[in-house]
Scaffold this motif. Structure first.
Motif, PDB file in Angstrom:
ATOM      1  N   PHE A  74       0.833  -1.196   0.000  1.00  0.00           N
ATOM      2  CA  PHE A  74       0.000   0.000   0.000  1.00  0.00           C
ATOM      3  C   PHE A  74       0.866   1.244   0.000  1.00  0.00           C
ATOM      4  N   ARG A  75       0.351   2.304  -0.594  1.00  0.00           N
ATOM      5  CA  ARG A  75       0.934   3.637  -0.440  1.00  0.00           C
ATOM      6  C   ARG A  75       0.310   4.201   0.829  1.00  0.00           C
ATOM      7  N   VAL A  76       1.129   4.672   1.775  1.00  0.00           N
ATOM      8  CA  VAL A  76       0.620   5.143   3.066  1.00  0.00           C
ATOM      9  C   VAL A  76       1.110   6.560   3.322  1.00  0.00           C
ATOM     10  N   SER A  77       0.514   7.218   4.315  1.00  0.00           N
ATOM     11  CA  SER A  77       0.933   8.581   4.637  1.00  0.00           C
ATOM     12  C   SER A  77       2.323   8.559   5.268  1.00  0.00           C
ATOM     13  N   MET A  78       3.046   9.650   5.096  1.00  0.00           N
ATOM     14  CA  MET A  78       4.430   9.730   5.566  1.00  0.00           C
ATOM     15  C   MET A  78       4.548   9.602   7.083  1.00  0.00           C
ATOM     16  N   ASP A  79       3.530  10.036   7.833  1.00  0.00           N
ATOM     17  CA  ASP A  79       3.619   9.985   9.290  1.00  0.00           C
ATOM     18  C   ASP A  79       2.998   8.722   9.883  1.00  0.00           C
TER      19      ASP A  79
ATOM     20  N   VAL B 270       8.878   1.395   3.745  1.00  0.00           N
ATOM     21  CA  VAL B 270       9.982   1.934   2.963  1.00  0.00           C
ATOM     22  C   VAL B 270       9.638   3.370   2.610  1.00  0.00           C
ATOM     23  N   THR B 271      10.558   4.311   2.858  1.00  0.00           N
ATOM     24  CA  THR B 271      10.379   5.685   2.414  1.00  0.00           C
ATOM     25  C   THR B 271      11.052   5.811   1.052  1.00  0.00           C
ATOM     26  N   VAL B 272      10.240   6.092   0.035  1.00  0.00           N
ATOM     27  CA  VAL B 272      10.743   6.201  -1.329  1.00  0.00           C
ATOM     28  C   VAL B 272      11.082   7.666  -1.573  1.00  0.00           C
ATOM     29  N   LYS B 273      12.326   7.939  -1.901  1.00  0.00           N
ATOM     30  CA  LYS B 273      12.776   9.313  -2.137  1.00  0.00           C
ATOM     31  C   LYS B 273      12.291   9.794  -3.502  1.00  0.00           C
ATOM     32  N   GLY B 274      11.886  11.060  -3.564  1.00  0.00           N
ATOM     33  CA  GLY B 274      11.381  11.641  -4.804  1.00  0.00           C
ATOM     34  C   GLY B 274      12.485  11.815  -5.833  1.00  0.00           C
ATOM     35  N   LYS B 275      12.129  11.642  -7.092  1.00  0.00           N
ATOM     36  CA  LYS B 275      13.098  11.775  -8.176  1.00  0.00           C
ATOM     37  C   LYS B 275      13.308  13.234  -8.548  1.00  0.00           C
ATOM     38  N   ALA B 276      14.507  13.545  -8.970  1.00  0.00           N
ATOM     39  CA  ALA B 276      14.789  14.867  -9.544  1.00  0.00           C
ATOM     40  C   ALA B 276      14.374  14.825 -11.009  1.00  0.00           C
ATOM     41  N   LYS B 277      13.516  15.747 -11.418  1.00  0.00           N
ATOM     42  CA  LYS B 277      13.013  15.766 -12.782  1.00  0.00           C
ATOM     43  C   LYS B 277      13.140  17.170 -13.371  1.00  0.00           C
ATOM     44  N   VAL B 278      13.112  17.253 -14.692  1.00  0.00           N
ATOM     45  CA  VAL B 278      13.123  18.540 -15.385  1.00  0.00           C
ATOM     46  C   VAL B 278      11.811  18.651 -16.151  1.00  0.00           C
TER      47      VAL B 278
ATOM     48  N   SER C  83       7.812  14.641  -4.713  1.00  0.00           N
ATOM     49  CA  SER C  83       7.700  14.450  -3.268  1.00  0.00           C
ATOM     50  C   SER C  83       8.128  13.047  -2.864  1.00  0.00           C
ATOM     51  N   ASP C  84       8.694  12.936  -1.652  1.00  0.00           N
ATOM     52  CA  ASP C  84       8.964  11.625  -1.076  1.00  0.00           C
ATOM     53  C   ASP C  84       7.623  10.992  -0.718  1.00  0.00           C
ATOM     54  N   TRP C  85       7.578   9.667  -0.682  1.00  0.00           N
ATOM     55  CA  TRP C  85       6.366   8.965  -0.274  1.00  0.00           C
ATOM     56  C   TRP C  85       6.741   7.679   0.430  1.00  0.00           C
ATOM     57  N   LYS C  86       5.783   7.098   1.108  1.00  0.00           N
ATOM     58  CA  LYS C  86       6.040   5.919   1.925  1.00  0.00           C
ATOM     59  C   LYS C  86       5.159   4.772   1.449  1.00  0.00           C
ATOM     60  N   LYS C  87       5.762   3.577   1.404  1.00  0.00           N
ATOM     61  CA  LYS C  87       4.967   2.404   1.074  1.00  0.00           C
ATOM     62  C   LYS C  87       5.104   1.381   2.194  1.00  0.00           C
ATOM     63  N   ALA C  88       4.061   0.593   2.357  1.00  0.00           N
ATOM     64  CA  ALA C  88       4.035  -0.435   3.390  1.00  0.00           C
ATOM     65  C   ALA C  88       3.786  -1.780   2.735  1.00  0.00           C
TER      66      ALA C  88
END
Length: 106
Positions: free
Chosen positions: A39-44, A68-76, A85-90
């Protein structure tokens, strides 16, 4: 004092905040064959909150929760550099014989 204390109950509204959406990818589909749902879950969100939310919303027994905290990608975009944005998955492991069909929804 025991190593595991009983977590405080989570409100129904908080449960829907904690569990954002199921994650459906090739990798998570392979995990579902082994009794895991992602699942995608809230960061807190904490592991006990995620466990309570999944058990209450889907009426299943949870064996373990890994996050797992997934770090956001740098994009142009249009020549401007930005960062997603960073996001968290469970990754939720279900007890033997338990199953969640994520395609049907709540």
């Amino acid at each position: 004092m025991s190593a595991r204390t009983k977590p405080s109950p989570v409100s129904r509204a908080r449960m829907y905040e904690v569990i954002r959406a199921p994650l459906i990818t090739e990798k998570t589909t392979n995990g579902s064959e082994h009794g895991q749902v992602t699942f995608r879950v809230s960061m807190d969100a904490t592991k006990p909150e995620i466990r309570q939310a999944v058990e209450a919303l889907f009426k299943v027994k949870v064996r373990a929760v890994n996050t797992v905290t997934v770090k956001g990608k740098a994009k142009v975009f249009r020549g401007h550099a930005g960062v997603r944005s960073d996001w968290k998955k469970a990754i939720v492991s279900l007890a033997e014989g338990q199953k969640i069909d994520v395609t049907t929804g709540l």
